[in-house]
Design a protein around this motif. Structure first.
Motif, PDB file in Angstrom:
ATOM      1  N   MET B   1      -4.342  -0.923   3.456  1.00 54.81           N
ATOM      2  CA  MET B   1      -4.886  -2.230   2.619  1.00 54.81           C
ATOM      3  C   MET B   1      -6.195  -2.972   4.094  1.00 54.81           C
ATOM      4  SD  MET B   1      -1.836  -4.754   1.313  1.00 54.81           S
ATOM      5  CE  MET B   1      -1.093  -4.979   2.786  1.00 54.81           C
ATOM      6  N   PHE B   4      -4.566  -9.021   5.953  1.00 54.09           N
ATOM      7  CA  PHE B   4      -4.191 -10.537   5.971  1.00 54.09           C
ATOM      8  C   PHE B   4      -4.074 -10.751   7.503  1.00 54.09           C
ATOM      9  CE2 PHE B   4      -3.073  -8.723   2.111  1.00 54.09           C
ATOM     10  CZ  PHE B   4      -3.781  -9.618   1.360  1.00 54.09           C
ATOM     11  N   THR B   5      -4.970 -12.072   7.622  1.00 57.09           N
ATOM     12  CA  THR B   5      -5.294 -12.605   9.394  1.00 57.09           C
ATOM     13  C   THR B   5      -5.441 -13.842   9.658  1.00 57.09           C
ATOM     14  OG1 THR B   5      -7.700 -12.698   9.441  1.00 57.09           O
ATOM     15  CG2 THR B   5      -6.916 -10.157   9.829  1.00 57.09           C
ATOM     16  N   PHE B  89      -4.086 -16.928   2.089  1.00 54.89           N
ATOM     17  CA  PHE B  89      -4.256 -15.795   3.486  1.00 54.89           C
ATOM     18  C   PHE B  89      -5.609 -15.299   3.400  1.00 54.89           C
ATOM     19  CE2 PHE B  89       0.631 -15.354   2.428  1.00 54.89           C
ATOM     20  CZ  PHE B  89       1.231 -15.727   3.416  1.00 54.89           C
ATOM     21  N   VAL B 101      -2.595  -5.336  -3.543  1.00 59.04           N
ATOM     22  CA  VAL B 101      -1.332  -5.461  -3.553  1.00 59.04           C
ATOM     23  C   VAL B 101      -0.922  -5.728  -4.980  1.00 59.04           C
ATOM     24  CG1 VAL B 101      -0.817  -7.993  -4.304  1.00 59.04           C
ATOM     25  CG2 VAL B 101      -1.433  -7.691  -1.599  1.00 59.04           C
ATOM     26  N   ARG B 104       1.309  -2.454  -5.168  1.00 60.51           N
ATOM     27  CA  ARG B 104       2.756  -3.587  -4.941  1.00 60.51           C
ATOM     28  C   ARG B 104       3.067  -3.577  -5.638  1.00 60.51           C
ATOM     29  NH1 ARG B 104      -0.705  -1.929  -0.875  1.00 60.51           N
ATOM     30  NH2 ARG B 104       0.632  -1.140   1.495  1.00 60.51           N
ATOM     31  N   VAL B 106       2.854  -6.734  -7.678  1.00 64.93           N
ATOM     32  CA  VAL B 106       2.130  -8.090  -7.604  1.00 64.93           C
ATOM     33  C   VAL B 106       1.032  -8.384  -8.339  1.00 64.93           C
ATOM     34  CG1 VAL B 106       1.886 -10.222  -6.411  1.00 64.93           C
ATOM     35  CG2 VAL B 106       3.281  -8.277  -5.280  1.00 64.93           C
ATOM     36  N   LEU B 124      -2.544 -14.436  -7.170  1.00 65.12           N
ATOM     37  CA  LEU B 124      -0.951 -13.723  -6.869  1.00 65.12           C
ATOM     38  C   LEU B 124      -0.294 -14.767  -8.409  1.00 65.12           C
ATOM     39  CD1 LEU B 124      -0.979 -11.739  -3.400  1.00 65.12           C
ATOM     40  CD2 LEU B 124      -2.338 -11.034  -5.529  1.00 65.12           C
ATOM     41  N   ASP B 128       6.072 -13.487  -8.844  1.00 67.27           N
ATOM     42  CA  ASP B 128       5.841 -12.300  -7.782  1.00 67.27           C
ATOM     43  C   ASP B 128       5.652 -12.456  -6.306  1.00 67.27           C
ATOM     44  OD1 ASP B 128       6.285 -11.139 -10.377  1.00 67.27           O
ATOM     45  OD2 ASP B 128       3.612 -10.099 -10.331  1.00 67.27           O
ATOM     46  N   CYS B 129       6.075 -13.809  -6.425  1.00 65.87           N
ATOM     47  CA  CYS B 129       5.817 -14.024  -4.277  1.00 65.87           C
ATOM     48  C   CYS B 129       7.009 -15.549  -4.468  1.00 65.87           C
ATOM     49  CB  CYS B 129       4.131 -14.315  -4.687  1.00 65.87           C
ATOM     50  SG  CYS B 129       3.029 -13.602  -4.610  1.00 65.87           S
ATOM     51  N   GLY B 130       8.176 -15.324  -5.118  1.00 64.07           N
ATOM     52  CA  GLY B 130       9.251 -16.051  -4.246  1.00 64.07           C
ATOM     53  C   GLY B 130       8.745 -17.519  -4.517  1.00 64.07           C
ATOM     54  N   GLY B 131       8.160 -17.363  -6.036  1.00 62.17           N
ATOM     55  CA  GLY B 131       7.750 -19.152  -6.487  1.00 62.17           C
ATOM     56  C   GLY B 131       6.575 -19.417  -5.021  1.00 62.17           C
ATOM     57  N   VAL B 132       5.932 -18.770  -5.026  1.00 63.33           N
ATOM     58  CA  VAL B 132       4.410 -19.235  -4.433  1.00 63.33           C
ATOM     59  C   VAL B 132       3.217 -18.999  -4.390  1.00 63.33           C
ATOM     60  CG1 VAL B 132       4.029 -19.099  -2.146  1.00 63.33           C
ATOM     61  CG2 VAL B 132       5.816 -19.438  -1.726  1.00 63.33           C
ATOM     62  N   THR B 134       0.127 -18.054  -4.460  1.00 66.21           N
ATOM     63  CA  THR B 134      -0.460 -17.605  -3.178  1.00 66.21           C
ATOM     64  C   THR B 134      -1.601 -16.803  -3.536  1.00 66.21           C
ATOM     65  OG1 THR B 134       1.365 -16.444  -2.919  1.00 66.21           O
ATOM     66  CG2 THR B 134      -0.435 -15.676  -1.486  1.00 66.21           C
TER      67      THR B 134
END
Lengths: 147, 147
Positions: B1, B4-5, B89, B101, B104, B106, B124, B128-132, B134
């Protein structure tokens, strides 16, 4: 005023710290670089270092799970559910920065106290910051990024 | 993958872009380094460069004011009020990162499209991202940080 020189971290409230840390590792490759419990704030937390910053520090995600029902993060979760809880800016002098910000009419929520990884922190009232709960952070030491 | 930096930016929804930009300048010394209107997303936005990052990019605050009532940011403001709208990100390959992603489990919200400063972006699903909510960002060019 002491300068704010980086996005220090994004604080994310969650119900299950371990599951959320797994999500960030499995989805993005972000690893937990530090964990601790902050009894005063009533949270268990995990720091995920994302990148270094050109002030010699670093930017993190901070995952926060409440350890008691009366903690601010528990109340946030009950009201708003999981999601971004606060953002944090780094400075070399949190006391001086907080004093200067306070003079601009922003309410500073308490004297500098211990945050993640031995840092000194305080918070600004979200109603004075466009709805954004904002933390000011002075890292404990310089050489190793945030900490 | 693709990696993400960096934390590329924090997106903040506001009713009045100019007033909010003044708040960030007057309170923290953060300056607007770029403004644009994104017709597709229905927002006027200001980018405030906070720090350089060790992947050769930078981290920004992105202030977002809706330009029409049916834009996602207008709906967010109506429901939640001003505050953090999303986090982003940075990656060198947004199409590859989004595909990985998605594998996975998401949900990826659409193909890469134009974001701030000529970047390529996608989002995203926050559930699927804990309420964030993204965002994934591939900068338009490397030498000048984000852009």
């Amino acid at each position: 005023m002491p300068a704010f020189t980086r996005i220090d971290h994004i604080g994310i409230a969650c119900h299950d710290l371990d599951a959320t840390a797994r999500f960030y590792r499995d989805t993005y490759g972000f690893e937990v670089t530090h964990t601790e419990t902050n009894e005063e704030q009533g949270v268990r937390e995990a720091m995920l270092r994302i990148n270094g910053t050109d002030d010699g520090g670093a930017s993190y995600l901070q995952l926060l799970e409440p350890i008691r029902a009366d903690s601010p993060v528990a109340k946030f979760l009950a009201k708003s559910g999981e999601g971004v809880h606060h953002i944090a800016f780094g400075t070399a002098d949190v006391a001086g920065a907080a004093a200067a910000v306070g003079e601009r009419g922003v309410r500073v929520l308490g004297d500098p106290r211990t945050g993640s990884m031995g840092s000194l922190i305080t918070f600004l009232h979200p109603k004075d910051c466009g709805g954004v709960l904002t933390e000011l952070v002075e890292s404990a030491a310089k050489p190793d990024g945030h900490a």
